[in-house]
Design an enzyme around this catalytic site. Structure first.
Site, short mmCIF file in Angstrom:
data_model
loop_
_atom_site.label_atom_id
_atom_site.label_comp_id
_atom_site.label_asym_id
_atom_site.label_seq_id
_atom_site.Cartn_x
_atom_site.Cartn_y
_atom_site.Cartn_z
N LYS A 126 43.83 -16.55 34.84
CA LYS A 126 44.87 -16.17 35.80
C LYS A 126 45.47 -17.43 36.43
CE LYS A 126 43.58 -11.72 35.49
NZ LYS A 126 42.44 -11.83 34.57
N LYS A 161 45.13 -8.24 41.37
CA LYS A 161 44.06 -8.32 40.37
C LYS A 161 43.02 -9.37 40.75
CE LYS A 161 47.38 -10.80 37.44
NZ LYS A 161 48.05 -10.80 36.11
N ARG A 211 51.89 -10.63 24.04
CA ARG A 211 50.90 -11.65 23.74
C ARG A 211 51.51 -12.62 22.73
NH1 ARG A 211 45.48 -12.18 23.74
NH2 ARG A 211 45.79 -11.76 25.97
N ARG A 226 52.35 -5.15 24.11
CA ARG A 226 51.38 -4.09 24.39
C ARG A 226 52.01 -3.16 25.42
NH1 ARG A 226 47.16 -8.57 25.80
NH2 ARG A 226 49.13 -9.35 26.60
N ARG A 234 49.45 -0.28 32.92
CA ARG A 234 48.88 -1.43 32.26
C ARG A 234 49.14 -1.36 30.75
NH1 ARG A 234 42.83 -0.69 34.09
NH2 ARG A 234 43.44 1.42 33.43
N ASP A 274 50.28 -14.46 28.01
CA ASP A 274 50.74 -13.13 28.37
C ASP A 274 52.07 -13.27 29.10
OD1 ASP A 274 48.51 -12.08 27.24
OD2 ASP A 274 47.51 -11.56 29.12
N GLU A 282 49.60 -14.91 32.39
CA GLU A 282 48.25 -15.41 32.14
C GLU A 282 48.27 -16.37 30.96
OE1 GLU A 282 45.08 -12.57 31.81
OE2 GLU A 282 45.85 -11.31 33.44
N ASN A 284 45.41 -17.27 28.24
CA ASN A 284 44.10 -16.85 27.76
C ASN A 284 43.53 -17.90 26.81
OD1 ASN A 284 43.73 -13.74 28.55
ND2 ASN A 284 45.90 -14.15 28.13
#
Length: 318
Positions: A126, A161, A211, A226, A234, A274, A282, A284
């Site tokens: 994050k 979050k 992504r 997504r 979400r 993301d 984000e 990752n």
């Protein structure tokens, strides 16, 4: 020249091979003639200052009923001529941190660790996005519930979050005046003792949380959007989102160009960004996914790109 590919992952017997990115990596490594070794869960350790692992010889096959075979376990010292794939899922807890520290010993001894263990410790997924604030929506990270509440009220709607979640767990969408906002914030911050993140809500989430995969700093030409389903906001696949492949937009490529060089510099060979709408949310680095879905939709072999990069780095180190 064949390499020893040593994979640190969650239990291989519990994966879903149709969606598992680590499995795609193992298939490609085996196809290239590399030797596969599976680290037994909890199998990393140190002996007299040398990193070692309890490993099984591993073979894999594209068979949903029987996708792997393990040989007899042995103790292996970690060092030159080896590639260690660190693919354990979050949470990045004390055990995860300790494993990266052991992998740091292996790296110092000459092993190539993907991704770099120091980077795995440094880059909370994050917080890492905020290294590139020009790419991000308005964001606040705080333990102060009053400040987080004021952020929601200022922007009218926000996503709240924890810093250590994955798969969409414990993510809340909150509006100004939300009757449960105080208890949401108290829960996320553990009564003001832990950090939580608030980001301005991005309405484009209805079109998908994209992504974008980076291999050695360069983006794959397609992303996996997504898309939330039903009454779910979400988009995470683990939360029931539907994956739809798309070509990268100009904005997607701009974001990748902002982030990619720093990831490459830090030895982060495989990274997932993301992106919602025009904003990075984000970065990752622990165990990015979506390779299998993109490969299937566009006839790609993303793991081959990754192993081209791994072999090039291994050749330099030899």
């Amino acid at each position: 020249m064949p390499l020893d590919i040593i994979v640190v992952m969650d239990p291989i017997g519990s994966i879903k091979i149709a969606k598992d990115t680590t499995f795609a990596m193992l298939l490609e490594a085996q196809r290239r003639g590399h030797r596969l070794h599976y680290v037994a869960p909890g199998g990393l350790g140190l002996r007299d200052g040398h990193a070692e692992a309890r490993v099984h010889p591993l073979t894999v096959q594209e068979n949903p009923g029987h996708w792997f075979d393990l040989g007899d376990a042995s103790q292996l010292r970690l060092g030159p001529g080896q590639v260690l794939l660190m693919r354990k899922d979050p949470p990045v807890d004390s055990e995860f941190i300790h494993d990266t520290q052991i992998l740091g010993f292996a790296q110092q001894a000459g092993a190539l660790v993907v991704n770099d263990p120091q980077g795995l410790r440094d880059y909370n997924e994050k917080l890492a996005a905020l290294l590139f604030p020009q790419c991000c929506p308005p964001t606040l990270v705080s333990r102060d519930n009053a400040a987080l509440k004021a952020f929601v009220n200022l922007h009218g709607e926000a996503v709240l979050k924890p810093l250590d979640g994955m798969g969409g767990r414990s993510i809340f969408r909150a509006r100004a005046g939300e009757p449960n906002l105080n208890v949401i914030l108290e829960t996320l911050t553990n009564g003001g003792h832990g950090l939580a993140m608030a980001q301005r809500y991005i309405p484009e989430i209805t079109s998908g949380d994209k992504r974008i995969l980076l291999v050695d700093g360069e983006p794959i030409d397609y992303c996996l959007a997504r898309i939330p389903q039903g009454d779910e906001f979400r988009g995470n696949l683990a939360a029931g989102g539907r994956g739809e492949g798309r070509p990268l937009s100009e904005r997607d490529r701009w974001i990748a160009a902002q982030v990619g060089p720093e990831m490459k510099r830090r030895g982060m060979l495989f990274v997932g960004l993301d992106v919602i709408g025009d904003y990075l949310t984000e970065v990752n680095v622990t165990s990015p996914t979506c390779v299998r879905e993109l490969d299937a939709q566009f006839g790609l072999n993303i793991a081959a790109r990754l192993f081209d990069a791994i072999e090039a780095r291994a050749a330099v180190a030899a």
